[in-house]
Design an enzyme around this catalytic site. Structure first.
Site, PDB file in Angstrom:
ATOM      1  N   HIS A  96       0.790  -1.413  -0.019  1.00  0.00           N
ATOM      2  CA  HIS A  96      -0.211   0.054  -0.028  1.00  0.00           C
ATOM      3  C   HIS A  96       0.901   1.167   0.051  1.00  0.00           C
ATOM      4  O   HIS A  96       1.994   1.421   0.440  1.00  0.00           O
ATOM      5  CB  HIS A  96      -0.798   0.004   1.201  1.00  0.00           C
ATOM      6  CG  HIS A  96      -2.089  -0.974   1.035  1.00  0.00           C
ATOM      7  ND1 HIS A  96      -3.142  -1.016   1.736  1.00  0.00           N
ATOM      8  CD2 HIS A  96      -2.243  -1.993  -0.205  1.00  0.00           C
ATOM      9  CE1 HIS A  96      -4.107  -1.975   1.488  1.00  0.00           C
ATOM     10  NE2 HIS A  96      -3.507  -2.384   0.384  1.00  0.00           N
ATOM     11  N   GLU A  98       0.704   3.825   1.869  1.00  0.00           N
ATOM     12  CA  GLU A  98       1.157   4.277   3.208  1.00  0.00           C
ATOM     13  C   GLU A  98       2.267   3.305   3.550  1.00  0.00           C
ATOM     14  O   GLU A  98       3.343   4.200   4.234  1.00  0.00           O
ATOM     15  CB  GLU A  98       0.101   4.063   4.217  1.00  0.00           C
ATOM     16  CG  GLU A  98      -1.343   5.219   3.810  1.00  0.00           C
ATOM     17  CD  GLU A  98      -2.311   4.438   3.109  1.00  0.00           C
ATOM     18  OE1 GLU A  98      -1.814   3.525   2.144  1.00  0.00           O
ATOM     19  OE2 GLU A  98      -3.388   4.504   2.982  1.00  0.00           O
ATOM     20  N   CYS A 122      -5.670   1.660   5.554  1.00  0.00           N
ATOM     21  CA  CYS A 122      -6.290   0.285   6.035  1.00  0.00           C
ATOM     22  C   CYS A 122      -5.638  -0.160   7.491  1.00  0.00           C
ATOM     23  O   CYS A 122      -4.876   0.599   7.867  1.00  0.00           O
ATOM     24  CB  CYS A 122      -5.893  -0.781   4.951  1.00  0.00           C
ATOM     25  SG  CYS A 122      -4.058  -1.313   5.082  1.00  0.00           S
ATOM     26  N   CYS A 125      -1.816  -0.806   7.421  1.00  0.00           N
ATOM     27  CA  CYS A 125      -0.874   0.566   7.303  1.00  0.00           C
ATOM     28  C   CYS A 125      -0.935   1.324   8.801  1.00  0.00           C
ATOM     29  O   CYS A 125      -0.116   1.720   9.013  1.00  0.00           O
ATOM     30  CB  CYS A 125      -1.420   1.285   5.889  1.00  0.00           C
ATOM     31  SG  CYS A 125      -0.920   0.365   4.707  1.00  0.00           S
TER      32      CYS A 125
END
Ligand SMILES: Nc1ccn([C@H]2C[C@H](O)[C@@H](COP(=O)(O)O)O2)c(=O)n1
Ligand SMILES: [Zn+2]
Length: 191
Positions: A96, A98, A122, A125
């Site tokens: 992801h 992040e 999410c 993260c």
């Protein structure tokens, strides 16, 4: 001598631009532009981490890990292609935005930094956000708010006392005009 210089400055009209990009808009704009590096056909996410001195210390977008080719690994979810092979799902492989911003950070500690991300983080993260000491999260979209992963994020962010806010831009729109920029590049080039 110093005084004379001061007097000269005072005499000059201050012609500073007024419609310049504000700092928070700038960092979110960097996140938006960074998202455009993502090869994900459905959702492109960008994230930027900024320290207390307003220096960006990490950027990232959603993509596959190093050595996992964008051209070989799947960019779909099994539900989209009605496959019964669970390995045909991007979610198993994508890092992801992040997480990439955290992994790409160029400083020892992310304590008290803030993150600008185009999509709400999410749960996975969010675990990294908490563990690294990021203290504020600004996001644009929360389109997966109904999913348990994203609800779990909010539970953890609340528990960690992390500020999270939907980003309210000062300037709603700004244009990147590549042609204009290229003109400037040519003008400034020594070639
Ligand atoms: N906060 C988030 C949420 C999702 N991502 C990535 C993961 C996937 O590449 C894409 C979501 O795909 P979709 O489920 O919309 O097909 O976005 C992220 O980087 N950060
Ligand atoms: Zn995530």
């Amino acid at each position: 001598m110093a005084d004379a210089r001061k007097t000269n400055f005072k005499a000059l009209k201050n012609c500073k631009r007024v419609d310049y990009l504000q700092l928070d808009d700038y960092f979110m704009a960097v996140a938006i532009v960074t998202a455009q590096r993502s090869k994900d056909p459905s959702t492109q996410v960008g994230a930027v981490i900024v320290n207390e001195e307003n220096r960006s210390v990490g950027v990232g977008y959603n993509g596959f890990p190093q050595n996992c080719s964008d051209d070989i690994f799947p960019w779909h979810k099994i539900t989209d292609v009605e496959s019964d092979d669970p390995l045909q799902d991007k979610r198993l492989f994508v890092v992801h935005a992040e997480a990439n911003a955290i992994l790409n950070s160029n400083c020892k500690s992310l304590k008290n930094t803030r993150m600008y991300t185009t999509l709400f983080p999410c749960n996975e993260c969010t675990k990294l956000i908490l563990q690294t000491g990021i203290s504020q999260v600004y996001y644009i979209s929360d389109k997966y708010a109904e999913k348990p992963e994203f609800q779990a994020s909010k539970i953890m962010l609340d528990a960690g006392g992390i500020v999270y806010k939907k980003y309210e831009p000062i300037m709603n729109e700004f244009t990147i005009n590549i042609d204009q920029t290229q003109m400037n590049w040519k003008k400034n080039s020594c070639m």
